[in-house]
Structure formats: structure tokens, C-alpha cells
Design a protein around this motif. Structure first.
Motif, short mmCIF file in Angstrom:
data_model
loop_
_atom_site.label_atom_id
_atom_site.label_comp_id
_atom_site.label_asym_id
_atom_site.label_seq_id
_atom_site.Cartn_x
_atom_site.Cartn_y
_atom_site.Cartn_z
N LEU A 120 0.84 -1.19 0.00
CA LEU A 120 0.00 0.00 0.00
C LEU A 120 0.88 1.25 0.00
N ALA A 121 0.61 2.16 -0.93
CA ALA A 121 1.39 3.40 -1.02
C ALA A 121 0.44 4.58 -1.08
N GLN A 122 0.82 5.66 -0.44
CA GLN A 122 0.02 6.88 -0.44
C GLN A 122 0.93 8.06 -0.77
N THR A 123 0.47 8.92 -1.68
CA THR A 123 1.21 10.15 -1.99
C THR A 123 0.68 11.26 -1.09
N ILE A 124 1.59 12.13 -0.67
CA ILE A 124 1.23 13.23 0.22
C ILE A 124 1.93 14.49 -0.29
N VAL A 125 1.15 15.44 -0.78
CA VAL A 125 1.70 16.71 -1.25
C VAL A 125 2.34 17.43 -0.07
N LYS A 126 3.57 17.87 -0.26
CA LYS A 126 4.37 18.52 0.79
C LYS A 126 4.56 17.59 1.99
N GLY A 127 4.62 16.30 1.70
CA GLY A 127 4.79 15.30 2.76
C GLY A 127 6.09 15.44 3.52
N ASP A 128 7.12 16.01 2.85
CA ASP A 128 8.41 16.17 3.52
C ASP A 128 8.35 17.19 4.64
N GLY A 129 7.29 17.98 4.69
CA GLY A 129 7.09 18.92 5.79
C GLY A 129 6.05 18.44 6.77
N LYS A 130 5.49 17.24 6.54
CA LYS A 130 4.41 16.73 7.38
C LYS A 130 4.77 15.45 8.14
N PHE A 131 5.58 14.59 7.54
CA PHE A 131 5.88 13.30 8.14
C PHE A 131 7.39 13.11 8.29
N GLY A 132 7.78 12.64 9.45
CA GLY A 132 9.20 12.48 9.75
C GLY A 132 9.92 11.53 8.83
N ASN A 133 9.28 10.42 8.44
CA ASN A 133 9.98 9.47 7.59
C ASN A 133 10.20 10.02 6.18
#
Length: 191
Positions: A120-133
Motif C-alpha cells: 500500500l502506497a500513499q502520496t502526500i503533497v508537501k509530505g516532507d514537511g508533514k511526516f518524519g519518515n
């Protein structure tokens, strides 16, 4: 404040990000990072919001404390052959291939990704500023790529890659106009 991982119950979750998409020269680098449950660091953030020194300080900490991490690459020739989006995703798949632990799920910075195995994969816009991993992956991708471009700068000193890292800065464009392209330049990009 960054969340250590997504809000789902804890599973081994790999965060993925890339560095070097907008460059005129060199490969694109991606990283995949699985952090321990609840792990964080006071400096951990999107690599673009950190100084080079902060990224360089965090890299060995992330590499030492992550459950697993790996980087993957796509060369400038591959970028020219399959385009930068597909090359970025392929580099992420290669980073995931390099993990010595199989993640239960994947979170990816951005809005585009291709299925990886049956995970399972999920894309997250601006994820590098939201999730530590994802932030950790952005830091590893950026520092590994910057390190490579500094080494390559010794072979091509006219292009100032030790400073511009292959990005389309004024000095890089001027060097291309004066000296032409190197074998490491992306020929399908506007120079």
C-alpha cells in the motif's frame, strides 16, 4: 511540527522522497527510510528548510537510528530516456529495493507514484514537511546527491557543481553556453 509517521496504527512505514528533479546535470537520487515508532529529532524537517550544515548533521543520525534506509539513483541518460517523473519514481523503487526490511506501507512526497510490489502506497503533497519518515528521506536523498555532485565537480570544474549541484543557476547556464554540455548533462532539459 512533524508527525513521526502517518496517523495509522504502527506498521513499518517507508517514507520516500527524491532530490535533483530540477537539475540540468547529474542523476536524480531518491531515498526510502523506515524510522522506529515515535522517532523524531528536533531538527528533522523538509530538507529544503534546513541549511546544508543541518542536513549534514542529521544524515549520520538518521542512517544510524533508522530501522532501515537506502538510496536509489537514475542516471541522466535514464532521465532523458523515460522523463524526469518516471526516473524519479524508478529511483524511489530502487531505494525501496535496497531496504533490508520490507515495509508494510509506503508514504511518498508529492502526488505521483507507481505501485510498488503489492505494498500500500500513499502520496502526500508537501509530505516532507508533514511526516518524519518522508523528511528523513528528503535529507538522505539531498545529502547523497550533493555529495556526488561535489565529487563530479572535480571532473568538470568549469560548471561549479560543487556549489550549484547541477541546478539551473546563472553561473551553470553561462558555463553551458561557453563550454557546451558534458556527458552528465540532461540533453532533454532546456539549458
Amino acid at each position: 511540527m512533524l508527525l513521526p509517521t502517518s496517523t495509522t496504527p504502527f506498521v513499518l512505514e517507508a517514507g520516500c522522497d527524491e532530490a535533483g528533479r530540477g537539475c540540468l546535470a547529474g542523476p536524480v537520487c531518491a531515498a526510502a527510510v523506515i524510522l522506529p515508532d515515535g522517532w523524531t529529532h528536533p531538527l528533522l524537517n523538509d530538507s529544503k528548510k534546513l541549511t546544508e550544515r543541518q542536513r549534514d548533521l542529521l544524515r549520520p543520525v538518521i542512517e544510524a537510528e533508522a530501522v532501515a534506509w537506502a538510496v536509489g539513483w537514475c542516471s541522466n541518460e535514464e532521465i532523458d530516456s523515460i522523463n524526469i517523473l518516471n526516473a524519479s519514481i524508478l529511483a524511489m523503487h530502487r531505494a525501496l529495493d535496497g531496504l533490508d526490511v520490507t515495509p508494510g506501507q509506503i508514504v511518498v512526497d508529492g502526488n505521483r507514484f507507481k505501485p510498488y510490489r503489492d505494498i500500500l502506497a500513499q502520496t502526500i503533497v508537501k509530505g516532507d514537511g508533514k511526516f518524519g519518515n518522508i523528511a528523513a528521506a528528503s535529507i538522505l536523498a539531498k545529502t547523497h546527491r550533493d555529495e556526488l555532485m561535489k565529487r563530479l565537480a572535480a571532473d568538470y570544474p568549469l560548471y561549479n557543481w560543487e556549489v550549484n549541484k547541477g541546478y539551473p543557476t546563472r553561473d551553470h547556464r553561462e558555463a553551458i553556453a561557453l563550454h557546451g554540455l558534458t556527458p552528465l548533462h540532461r540533453v532533454t532539459f532546456r539549458h
